[in-house]
Design a protein around this motif. Sequence first.
Motif, mmCIF file in Angstrom:
data_model
loop_
_atom_site.group_PDB
_atom_site.id
_atom_site.type_symbol
_atom_site.label_atom_id
_atom_site.label_comp_id
_atom_site.label_asym_id
_atom_site.label_seq_id
_atom_site.Cartn_x
_atom_site.Cartn_y
_atom_site.Cartn_z
ATOM 1 N N GLU A 125 0.782 -1.233 0.000
ATOM 2 C CA GLU A 125 0.000 0.000 0.000
ATOM 3 C C GLU A 125 0.810 1.278 0.000
ATOM 4 N N SER A 126 2.059 1.287 0.489
ATOM 5 C CA SER A 126 2.780 2.560 0.413
ATOM 6 C C SER A 126 4.226 2.340 -0.023
ATOM 7 N N VAL A 127 4.742 3.321 -0.741
ATOM 8 C CA VAL A 127 6.118 3.262 -1.213
ATOM 9 C C VAL A 127 7.000 3.792 -0.088
ATOM 10 N N ALA B 271 7.820 12.564 -3.577
ATOM 11 C CA ALA B 271 7.108 13.195 -4.691
ATOM 12 C C ALA B 271 5.705 12.636 -4.871
ATOM 13 N N ILE B 272 5.511 11.386 -4.456
ATOM 14 C CA ILE B 272 4.192 10.766 -4.651
ATOM 15 C C ILE B 272 3.512 10.499 -3.307
ATOM 16 N N GLU B 273 4.116 11.009 -2.254
ATOM 17 C CA GLU B 273 3.664 10.743 -0.892
ATOM 18 C C GLU B 273 2.221 11.230 -0.707
ATOM 19 N N PRO B 274 1.367 10.420 -0.071
ATOM 20 C CA PRO B 274 -0.053 10.778 -0.035
ATOM 21 C C PRO B 274 -0.401 11.981 0.830
ATOM 22 N N GLY B 275 0.496 12.489 1.654
ATOM 23 C CA GLY B 275 0.184 13.593 2.565
ATOM 24 C C GLY B 275 -0.690 14.673 1.953
ATOM 25 N N ASP B 276 -0.234 15.288 0.865
ATOM 26 C CA ASP B 276 -1.049 16.375 0.299
ATOM 27 C C ASP B 276 -1.612 16.006 -1.069
ATOM 28 N N ARG B 277 -1.705 14.700 -1.348
ATOM 29 C CA ARG B 277 -2.261 14.298 -2.634
ATOM 30 C C ARG B 277 -3.760 14.624 -2.709
ATOM 31 N N LEU B 278 -4.202 14.951 -3.920
ATOM 32 C CA LEU B 278 -5.640 15.138 -4.135
ATOM 33 C C LEU B 278 -6.296 13.763 -4.056
ATOM 34 N N LYS B 279 -7.392 13.655 -3.299
ATOM 35 C CA LYS B 279 -7.998 12.329 -3.127
ATOM 36 C C LYS B 279 -9.405 12.219 -3.718
ATOM 37 N N HIS B 280 -10.059 13.372 -3.954
ATOM 38 C CA HIS B 280 -11.406 13.359 -4.550
ATOM 39 C C HIS B 280 -11.449 14.420 -5.626
ATOM 40 N N PRO B 281 -12.384 14.313 -6.570
ATOM 41 C CA PRO B 281 -12.602 15.443 -7.477
ATOM 42 C C PRO B 281 -13.046 16.668 -6.663
ATOM 43 N N LEU B 282 -12.739 17.844 -7.197
ATOM 44 C CA LEU B 282 -13.136 19.101 -6.551
ATOM 45 C C LEU B 282 -13.867 19.960 -7.576
ATOM 46 N N ILE B 283 -14.911 20.631 -7.122
ATOM 47 C CA ILE B 283 -15.657 21.540 -8.004
ATOM 48 C C ILE B 283 -15.597 22.944 -7.401
ATOM 49 N N LEU C 157 -9.388 17.152 -10.951
ATOM 50 C CA LEU C 157 -9.522 15.702 -10.840
ATOM 51 C C LEU C 157 -8.262 15.125 -10.193
ATOM 52 N N PRO C 158 -8.417 14.140 -9.292
ATOM 53 C CA PRO C 158 -7.242 13.522 -8.672
ATOM 54 C C PRO C 158 -6.649 12.482 -9.623
ATOM 55 N N ALA C 159 -5.376 12.671 -10.003
ATOM 56 C CA ALA C 159 -4.733 11.746 -10.943
ATOM 57 C C ALA C 159 -3.835 10.777 -10.180
ATOM 58 N N ALA C 160 -3.778 9.549 -10.690
ATOM 59 C CA ALA C 160 -2.879 8.543 -10.106
ATOM 60 C C ALA C 160 -1.451 8.861 -10.531
ATOM 61 N N SER C 161 -0.488 8.630 -9.635
ATOM 62 C CA SER C 161 0.915 8.879 -9.990
ATOM 63 C C SER C 161 1.486 7.672 -10.727
ATOM 64 N N PHE C 162 2.701 7.809 -11.221
ATOM 65 C CA PHE C 162 3.336 6.724 -11.983
ATOM 66 C C PHE C 162 3.437 5.437 -11.167
ATOM 67 N N ALA C 163 3.492 5.563 -9.834
ATOM 68 C CA ALA C 163 3.631 4.365 -8.994
ATOM 69 C C ALA C 163 2.318 3.606 -8.887
ATOM 70 N N GLU C 164 1.242 4.237 -9.360
ATOM 71 C CA GLU C 164 -0.098 3.656 -9.178
ATOM 72 C C GLU C 164 -0.673 3.163 -10.483
ATOM 73 N N LYS C 165 0.172 3.068 -11.537
ATOM 74 C CA LYS C 165 -0.377 2.606 -12.812
ATOM 75 C C LYS C 165 0.674 1.869 -13.633
ATOM 76 N N PRO D 82 -4.136 3.164 -6.494
ATOM 77 C CA PRO D 82 -4.289 4.614 -6.625
ATOM 78 C C PRO D 82 -4.647 5.239 -5.271
ATOM 79 N N VAL D 83 -4.040 6.379 -4.984
ATOM 80 C CA VAL D 83 -4.293 7.083 -3.723
ATOM 81 C C VAL D 83 -5.721 7.651 -3.741
#
Length: 707
Positions: A28-30, A56-68, A440-448, A468-469
């Motif tokens: 689950e985590s790198v 660089a791909i750490e989930p701390g401040d990753r976008l996790k949901h779409p935002l409007i 939109l929250p995009a998956a990083s290279f580690a997630e695809k 994907p985070v």
Amino acid sequence: MPGQQSVQTICPFCGVGCGMNLLVDHQESVVGVSPQSDHPISKGKLCAKGWSTPFAIEPGDRLKHPLIRTPNGFRAASWEEALEVICFGLEDIITRLGPDAVGVISSARASNEDNYAAQKFARAVLGTNNVDHCARICHSPTVAGLKQTLGSGAMTNSAADIDQADVIVVWGSDATENHAILGGHIIEAKLRGATLIVVDPRRTRLAKLADLHLQVRSGSNILLANALLHEIYRHGWQDQAFLDARCEGAEALAEAVADCSPSRLSEAIGVPASQIQTLARIYGQAGNAMIFYGMGITQFVSGTFNVMALANLALSCGQMGRPGTGVNPLRGQNNVQGACDMGCLPNVYPGYQDVADPAARQRISDYWQCLVPNRTGLTSMGMTRAALRGVFKGMILFGEDPVVTDPDQNEVLASLKALDLLVVAELTMTETASHAHVVLPAASFAEKNGTFTNCERRVQLVHQAIPPVGESRGDWQWLGAIARRLGSKALDWTDSQAVFDEMAAITPNYSGMTYPKLARHHGLQWPCNETAPDGTALLHQTSFPIGRARLIPVHHVDIDEPADGDYPLQLTTNRLHFHYGCGSMSRKSPLLERETPDGILFINPLDAQSLGLRDHSAVGVRSRRGYLETRAILTDDLPPGLVSMPYHFHEAPSNQLTNRAMDPISKMPELKVCAVRVCPLPEGQQPRPIQAILAQTSGSDPQETSG
Ligand SMILES: Nc1nc2c(c(=O)[nH]1)N[C@H]1C(S)=C(S)[C@@H](COP(=O)(O)OP(=O)(O)OC[C@H]3O[C@@H](n4cnc5c(=O)[nH]c(N)nc54)[C@H](O)[C@@H]3O)O[C@H]1N2
Ligand SMILES: Nc1nc2c(c(=O)[nH]1)N[C@H]1C(S)=C(S)[C@@H](COP(=O)(O)OP(=O)(O)OC[C@H]3O[C@@H](n4cnc5c(=O)[nH]c(N)nc54)[C@H](O)[C@@H]3O)O[C@H]1N2
Ligand code: SF4
Ligand SMILES: [Mo]
């Protein structure tokens, strides 16, 4: 360790494409990175950025949901809601203004599969050729210039060839900082006895190690290349047999450079004639000579001609088609070669098939079972301009941060405000994403899964290491979801391998590649097809894609904005080893962030003295287009009269200042030189971040503020 596994993949930063393993904890985590010892280029090494990938791909401040966007800021939304807003917006704009009022900016950081999907989405779903990406402001002059002279706009040789070069010319490239592992190979070549020559207005690390450093004036590349050609033809150092057998135009070229003597041009170039003569002798008489070049060639209004000037030089001396020779553009992003190959350019379908060629259009239309558009689309800055004119209204953008990385930030901001729909898919909330209507929250290279194509045309597999985070999705997957909602099945693939197989079937250079085959080799270099089933390490060995290479004379073009009484210093922009692009990934690493303070203006001590600046003085920097505040660092690596800023810092973005004047052929803006004025800030005043400066001046002209 129990619960840990190692997943083979490719570094997500620069175009060297080093092999790395991601260490994954409980699937689950790198938690770590290790280099691949048997990788053909990186051979067990990574640079500081590669080692910092987990941050660089750490989930701390990753976008996790779409935002409007709402009047009160963003609100979290479901994918369903976000897709509805996007599709409603796109359909509305297309109904009112037609498909050319919308467009897609794809990402050279994302995979080939994502980029193939992006251009297919633009062409087959939206019905426009408005698709582009950061190659426009990177190596578009390479694609345009080498295509004309050699017939193919890519690195002619391979990284491994460095071992076989007798002479290495590094021209407008800071390779130890920006292509660090390859820069290391160049240092090793120098240590084993190769002659190293650097052409650069700044004293780079390689310049300090070089046998000869030509510290040229910024913007004088063609003058220097022509002066070298003058010397070479005058002494008969050209390779006549090669010219007779494989090129056309040598006589006209020799004539065109007849009046370009080093003594006549040395002052304009900014180096003594004797240095030009020495370089001409070394290059003209070399056994194997390799030219590497970068942004010091391409980012000028003369970009395409600069590239052609280097090709003229290599061809004239027969330095082509053998190991250890060639003209080698150091492509920048991990997958910028791939994004171009996939056709994320407004004038070509996948595999550089011209949109204006009726046969190509027919081929693609038949294969996709829809009629694709044949009008050349808008470039990235073409979309910016069209937005300001009110004729371009909707943009889908992923994996780029143009507010920080495109020239003339204030114009970019104005153009984004003019859009009715801006959709940004990102890993984190970037400056550009903060202006979107939908994020939109995009998956990083580690997630695809997918592939990246490195600077030496090597297509390499990227393996998914973690899920994907949050609710993030791979780029081709969310693009497919929009397409389906718009009623199109064009992007309905089952997995990334299916995307690759479809792409390979219509992209001639990739036609011999499959995932299992890429896995058996350490990637494969294109062209890889029936005649070259194991790929091609060395291009142009016996012929060029256009038959004979074309020597096309080019002449000096003045820079657009020379220094003058109002703006007395010339500003160039460069990169720092420890930071990358807009900084949104590299600046998450405390180790990388520790290495450099926020924002920097490099300045020669003589200029600093005349302005009353000390090391780390707070300064205001102003150009005709904008104003920012930062700190000065004194260094004699720059000559007096030239200052330099990296572009990685969103709080002190050098693109507040840069010039959007463009190369008329490739539409490359002149990012490498503009005119500025530098002033010390009052004693004790801290540099303000640009966001604060712009907030204070909103409504009024930023030119009118203090500094
Ligand atoms: N650490 C790090 N590495 C990176 C990147 C990053 O952001 N950070 N970005 C990646 C990307 S996208 C790219 S495109 C590459 C770019 O890599 P490089 O091409 O090395 O990029 P720059 O440092 O922008 O510019 C190269 C050199 O051009 C010189 N130059 C300026 N004007 C002239 C001129 O008139 N003539 C000559 N001969 N030289 C001139 C500059 O002084 C500079 O040393 O790096 C990639 N690698
Ligand atoms: N002044 C000045 N400006 C320059 C340059 C210069 O030399 N001087 N160089 C120019 C050059 S050569 C280039 S290439 C551009 C680069 O400009 P950009 O392409 O804007 O820069 P990056 O930092 O690479 O931005 C990439 C973004 O992609 C996101 N990302 C990474 N992987 C993925 C993914 O798989 N999916 C999605 N959706 N997002 C992802 C990252 O989070 C990051 O925010 O800058 C240009 N700007
Ligand atoms: S040289 Fe480039 S590809 Fe290799 S580790 Fe460094 S950033 Fe990654
Ligand atoms: Mo780049």
